[in-house]
Design a protein around this motif. Structure first.
Motif, PDB file in Angstrom:
ATOM      1  N   ALA B 145       0.805  -1.227   0.000  1.00  0.00           N
ATOM      2  CA  ALA B 145       0.000   0.000   0.000  1.00  0.00           C
ATOM      3  C   ALA B 145       0.839   1.278   0.000  1.00  0.00           C
ATOM      4  CB  ALA B 145      -0.960  -0.017   1.179  1.00  0.00           C
ATOM      5  N   GLU B 146       1.946   1.257   0.747  1.00  0.00           N
ATOM      6  CA  GLU B 146       2.726   2.502   0.860  1.00  0.00           C
ATOM      7  C   GLU B 146       3.706   2.679  -0.290  1.00  0.00           C
ATOM      8  OE1 GLU B 146       4.679   2.700   4.588  1.00  0.00           O
ATOM      9  OE2 GLU B 146       2.799   2.455   5.705  1.00  0.00           O
ATOM     10  N   VAL B 147       3.835   1.678  -1.119  1.00  0.00           N
ATOM     11  CA  VAL B 147       4.898   1.655  -2.122  1.00  0.00           C
ATOM     12  C   VAL B 147       4.369   2.019  -3.505  1.00  0.00           C
ATOM     13  CG1 VAL B 147       6.435   0.048  -3.317  1.00  0.00           C
ATOM     14  CG2 VAL B 147       6.205  -0.069  -0.836  1.00  0.00           C
ATOM     15  N   ILE B 148       3.109   1.725  -3.724  1.00  0.00           N
ATOM     16  CA  ILE B 148       2.540   1.694  -5.061  1.00  0.00           C
ATOM     17  C   ILE B 148       2.568   3.041  -5.797  1.00  0.00           C
ATOM     18  CG2 ILE B 148       0.204   1.948  -4.129  1.00  0.00           C
ATOM     19  CD1 ILE B 148      -0.732  -0.009  -6.242  1.00  0.00           C
ATOM     20  N   ASP B 149       2.576   4.147  -5.044  1.00  0.00           N
ATOM     21  CA  ASP B 149       2.548   5.454  -5.716  1.00  0.00           C
ATOM     22  C   ASP B 149       3.865   6.210  -5.635  1.00  0.00           C
ATOM     23  OD1 ASP B 149      -0.103   5.503  -6.805  1.00  0.00           O
ATOM     24  OD2 ASP B 149      -0.840   5.591  -4.742  1.00  0.00           O
ATOM     25  N   ARG B 150       4.926   5.530  -5.228  1.00  0.00           N
ATOM     26  CA  ARG B 150       6.237   6.203  -5.199  1.00  0.00           C
ATOM     27  C   ARG B 150       7.041   5.762  -6.418  1.00  0.00           C
ATOM     28  NH1 ARG B 150       8.043   4.429   0.552  1.00  0.00           N
ATOM     29  NH2 ARG B 150      10.112   4.737  -0.347  1.00  0.00           N
ATOM     30  N   PRO B 151       7.812   6.693  -7.012  1.00  0.00           N
ATOM     31  CA  PRO B 151       8.594   6.295  -8.199  1.00  0.00           C
ATOM     32  C   PRO B 151       9.462   5.077  -7.893  1.00  0.00           C
ATOM     33  CG  PRO B 151       8.748   8.656  -7.860  1.00  0.00           C
ATOM     34  CD  PRO B 151       8.011   8.110  -6.678  1.00  0.00           C
ATOM     35  N   THR B 152       9.488   4.141  -8.839  1.00  0.00           N
ATOM     36  CA  THR B 152      10.218   2.891  -8.644  1.00  0.00           C
ATOM     37  C   THR B 152      11.678   3.141  -8.267  1.00  0.00           C
ATOM     38  OG1 THR B 152       8.771   1.833 -10.226  1.00  0.00           O
ATOM     39  CG2 THR B 152      10.854   0.739  -9.808  1.00  0.00           C
ATOM     40  N   ARG B 153      12.281   4.162  -8.857  1.00  0.00           N
ATOM     41  CA  ARG B 153      13.710   4.384  -8.599  1.00  0.00           C
ATOM     42  C   ARG B 153      13.971   4.738  -7.134  1.00  0.00           C
ATOM     43  NH1 ARG B 153      12.001   9.106 -11.106  1.00  0.00           N
ATOM     44  NH2 ARG B 153      12.291  10.927  -9.777  1.00  0.00           N
ATOM     45  N   ASN B 154      12.929   5.186  -6.403  1.00  0.00           N
ATOM     46  CA  ASN B 154      13.113   5.529  -4.991  1.00  0.00           C
ATOM     47  C   ASN B 154      12.815   4.374  -4.044  1.00  0.00           C
ATOM     48  OD1 ASN B 154      13.660   8.058  -5.914  1.00  0.00           O
ATOM     49  ND2 ASN B 154      11.669   8.931  -5.394  1.00  0.00           N
ATOM     50  N   LEU B 155      12.512   3.199  -4.590  1.00  0.00           N
ATOM     51  CA  LEU B 155      12.155   2.073  -3.725  1.00  0.00           C
ATOM     52  C   LEU B 155      13.386   1.235  -3.383  1.00  0.00           C
ATOM     53  CD1 LEU B 155       8.914   0.806  -5.529  1.00  0.00           C
ATOM     54  CD2 LEU B 155       9.120   2.498  -3.712  1.00  0.00           C
ATOM     55  N   SER B 156      13.320   0.574  -2.237  1.00  0.00           N
ATOM     56  CA  SER B 156      14.406  -0.337  -1.872  1.00  0.00           C
ATOM     57  C   SER B 156      14.288  -1.610  -2.713  1.00  0.00           C
ATOM     58  CB  SER B 156      14.311  -0.697  -0.387  1.00  0.00           C
ATOM     59  OG  SER B 156      13.204  -1.552  -0.189  1.00  0.00           O
ATOM     60  N   LEU B 157      15.351  -2.406  -2.695  1.00  0.00           N
ATOM     61  CA  LEU B 157      15.342  -3.638  -3.499  1.00  0.00           C
ATOM     62  C   LEU B 157      14.178  -4.537  -3.094  1.00  0.00           C
ATOM     63  CD1 LEU B 157      16.791  -5.425  -5.587  1.00  0.00           C
ATOM     64  CD2 LEU B 157      18.143  -6.362  -3.725  1.00  0.00           C
ATOM     65  N   GLY B 158      13.955  -4.637  -1.780  1.00  0.00           N
ATOM     66  CA  GLY B 158      12.872  -5.490  -1.291  1.00  0.00           C
ATOM     67  C   GLY B 158      11.507  -4.994  -1.751  1.00  0.00           C
ATOM     68  N   GLN B 159      11.316  -3.675  -1.672  1.00  0.00           N
ATOM     69  CA  GLN B 159      10.039  -3.096  -2.122  1.00  0.00           C
ATOM     70  C   GLN B 159       9.841  -3.318  -3.612  1.00  0.00           C
ATOM     71  OE1 GLN B 159      10.949   0.857  -0.725  1.00  0.00           O
ATOM     72  NE2 GLN B 159       9.590   0.652   1.050  1.00  0.00           N
ATOM     73  N   ARG B 160      10.938  -3.165  -4.364  1.00  0.00           N
ATOM     74  CA  ARG B 160      10.839  -3.349  -5.820  1.00  0.00           C
ATOM     75  C   ARG B 160      10.470  -4.783  -6.159  1.00  0.00           C
ATOM     76  NH1 ARG B 160      15.527  -0.301  -6.715  1.00  0.00           N
ATOM     77  NH2 ARG B 160      16.756  -2.099  -7.322  1.00  0.00           N
ATOM     78  N   MET B 161      11.097  -5.735  -5.438  1.00  0.00           N
ATOM     79  CA  MET B 161      10.825  -7.143  -5.734  1.00  0.00           C
ATOM     80  C   MET B 161       9.363  -7.458  -5.450  1.00  0.00           C
ATOM     81  SD  MET B 161      12.269  -9.668  -7.020  1.00  0.00           S
ATOM     82  CE  MET B 161      11.257 -11.033  -7.539  1.00  0.00           C
ATOM     83  N   ARG B 162       8.824  -6.890  -4.369  1.00  0.00           N
ATOM     84  CA  ARG B 162       7.421  -7.130  -4.044  1.00  0.00           C
ATOM     85  C   ARG B 162       6.534  -6.546  -5.142  1.00  0.00           C
ATOM     86  NH1 ARG B 162       8.438  -4.552   1.346  1.00  0.00           N
ATOM     87  NH2 ARG B 162       6.298  -3.840   1.230  1.00  0.00           N
TER      88      ARG B 162
END
Lengths: 265, 324
Positions: B145-162
């Motif tokens: 829920a908290e990840v879906i609207d943030r630019p992918t480049r700003n996500l951690s590896l774990g968040q990106r994999m999810r």
């Protein structure tokens, strides 16, 4: 979703995504716009310079040559803004194996690889093309007839198909030879000749620019139609070249996919 | 469901002599050699089964997976998935499978994951309802829920994999191909990914084919193990059978014993721990003897570590390399 609407939905979604990507970085977007405008102006230079010394070249007056230039800018915008950035991504994708994820999509892979991104800076060439084209039409002694315009539109579409097909062919080579970046520079240099009316060139150069690197079909052929220089034979020739390039490139693309070796992970 | 017959893949690779001179020579005189990546493997996977491909680097795991998803065309042999020949890339086939690669991503780098999900809705031709139902379920399962609207480049590896998993499963595929799905992730995210794959497969009856170096992935996800080495299939069976076949059996360890346990068949290591390995019955017999002799000692019985079992299995298959 029907089989015909799905590619259109994919197309729409791809264009939406690539425009959003293009506008993500505001400063970069504005810089792109500026460089695009400068490039359009600098393309005008050589043509205006030559016509300051003479009235016609190979029977073409300045307004007629400007028409070719306008079509050249449209082609530049299309190739530089849409085709080139996408197809360089394919070359990269073949080398690094990242094409995998595209090939897994239940949509036409050629469509997917052709429209993943746009380069907004080059899209300004399209605006430049429209402006120069308007200027050319306004200075022509007489306006083209609706038939001339229709023929020009058909030839232009055929030219777009031919140039797109040529670029796909170049990209297909990367499936076998992996690195084909230099070929792109060769193509760009050949494209630069498209800013001059094709009758300026003679002999084998003219044949090359019509049949091998069919830039003439996209720039000179429609201009010939607008200025009433067309014949049914010219239209047939233009259409045949467009269809041939599209068909051969499609066939080669399918062959190339079969040779895709991915990259080990 | 998945049916593979004598599947073979041979790559032709250039051989380059070392150094600059070698590079110059290979420009004009290129020699190549054939490398057999997959060498005539045959197996079947029934619907709903979770299968793990295990093998050292270069064993042919990923090549097999890529042939099963239609990315690579087999040199010889056939494979069928859901009744389709993957290399034909039929739209209906691609709509029912997915491939998640731990080292490659489909998320649009500059845009939030939601945009990739929206693009996939068009690509897979999903109705808005089907898409948003699937999205709700995946966002919940993957805690996105908290990840879906943030630019992918700003996500951690774990968040990106999810988010990758979410993008890969929005179309509710019936077959999941997972290539090293937990590589590089921290322990917590690895556990979440494993839990997620199990939950998804159970809930939707999906078939899972997994390759991994990570034994914890294998233990947590799969029902059946296929060992592959040098392009050939070795062991094919369940994890307990694998342990029985190649393991040393169970191990009994006793710490803090105040008497000598050597008399009842245990050995002592440098740290002063008494131990014995063997079949379940032998270990049980030793255990009851130990409990009588040293009732206050700290006693543990363990299964052999999977890594150890695999090392032995690969050695038995003639593989010098061990899984990392």
């Amino acid at each position: 979703m029907g089989s015909l609407t799905q590619p259109l939905a994919v197309l729409g979604a791809l264009v939406r995504v690539s425009l959003m990507t293009g506008m993500q970085y505001r400063a970069n977007f504005l810089a792109d716009v500026a460089t695009g405008a400068i490039r359009t102006l600098s393309t005008l230079g050589p043509v205006l310079l030559v016509y300051s010394r003479t009235d016609t070249i190979a029977g073409w007056t300045l307004p007629e040559a400007l028409l070719v230039l306008a079509l050249y800018l449209l082609m530049e915008g299309f190739v530089g803004g849409v085709i080139e950035p996408n197809l360089s991504m394919v070359v990269e994708g073949v080398r690094e194996g990242s094409l995998d994820l595209i090939l897994l999509r239940p949509a036409d892979a050629q469509l997917m690889i052709s429209l993943r991104t746009v380069a907004p800076s080059r899209l300004w060439d399209l605006v430049g093309g429209v402006i120069v084209g308007g200027w050319a039409l306004a200075t022509l002694p007489s306006l083209p007839t609706p038939i001339d315009v229709g023929v020009a539109a058909v030839l232009m579409l055929s030219g777009v198909a031919a140039v797109y097909g040529l670029w796909i062919l170049a990209i297909c080579l990367s499936f076998w030879f992996v690195r084909v970046d230099n070929l792109r520079f060769v193509l760009w240099s050949a494209f630069d000749t498209g800013m001059w009316p094709i009758p300026v060139f003679q002999g084998w150069i003219r044949a090359v620019l019509t049949y091998l690197v069919p830039v003439a079909v996209m720039t000179s052929f429609p201009a010939m139609a607008i200025t009433g220089r067309w014949s049914p034979a010219l239209v047939a020739q233009g259409l045949a070249i467009g269809v041939a390039f599209l068909g051969i490139s499609r066939w080669t693309w399918r062959r190339a996919l079969a040779s895709y070796t991915s990259a080990s992970s | 469901m998945i049916s593979v017959r004598d599947l073979t893949k041979v790559y032709t690779v250039p051989i380059k002599q070392p150094g600059l001179w070698g590079s110059l020579r290979s420009l004009v005189d290129r020699t190549t050699r054939d490398v057999v990546a997959v060498d005539g493997i045959t197996f079947e996977v029934p619907e709903g089964q979770r299968v793990g491909f295990l093998g050292p680097n270069g064993a042919g795991k990923t090549t097999t997976l890529k042939m099963l998803t239609g990315l690579l065309h087999p040199t010889a042999g056939t494979c069928e998935v859901l009744g389709y020949r993957p290399k034909e890339r039929a739209t209906d086939f691609l709509r029912q499978v997915t491939l998640v690669m731990g080292q490659k991503q489909q998320l649009l780098w500059d845009l939030p994951p939601r945009e990739t999900f929206a693009l996939n809705r068009a690509v897979y031709g999903l109705t808005r309802t089907a898409w948003s139902d699937a999205l709700d379920e995946l966002v919940d399962l993957l805690d996105l829920a908290e990840v879906i609207d943030r630019p992918t480049r700003n996500l951690s590896l774990g968040q990106r994999m999810r988010a990758e998993l979410c993008a890969a499963l929005l179309h509710r595929p019936r077959v999941l191909f997972l290539d090293e799905p937990t590589i590089g992730l921290d322990v917590e995210v690895q556990a979440l990914v494993r839990r997620f794959v199990r939950t998804y497969a159970d809930r939707h009856g999906a078939t899972v084919v997994l390759t991994s170096h990570d034994m914890a992935d294998v233990a947590a996800i799969v029902d059946r193990v296929l060992l592959i080495g040098g392009g050939r299939l070795g062991f094919d069976g369940t994890l307990p059978t694998l342990s029985q076949t190649f393991g040393e059996g169970r191990r009994l360890e006793v710490r803090g014993a105040d008497t000598d346990l050597g008399g009842i068949g245990l050995s002592r290591d440098d740290a002063g721990t008494w131990f014995v390995s063997g079949t379940a019955e032998a270990v049980n017999r030793a255990l009851s003897a130990v409990l009588q002799a040293a009732p206050n000692a700290d006693v543990t019985v363990t299964d052999p570590p999977l890594e150890e079992v695999l090392r032995r299995a690969f050695r038995a298959q003639g593989q010098a390399e061990t899984p990392s």
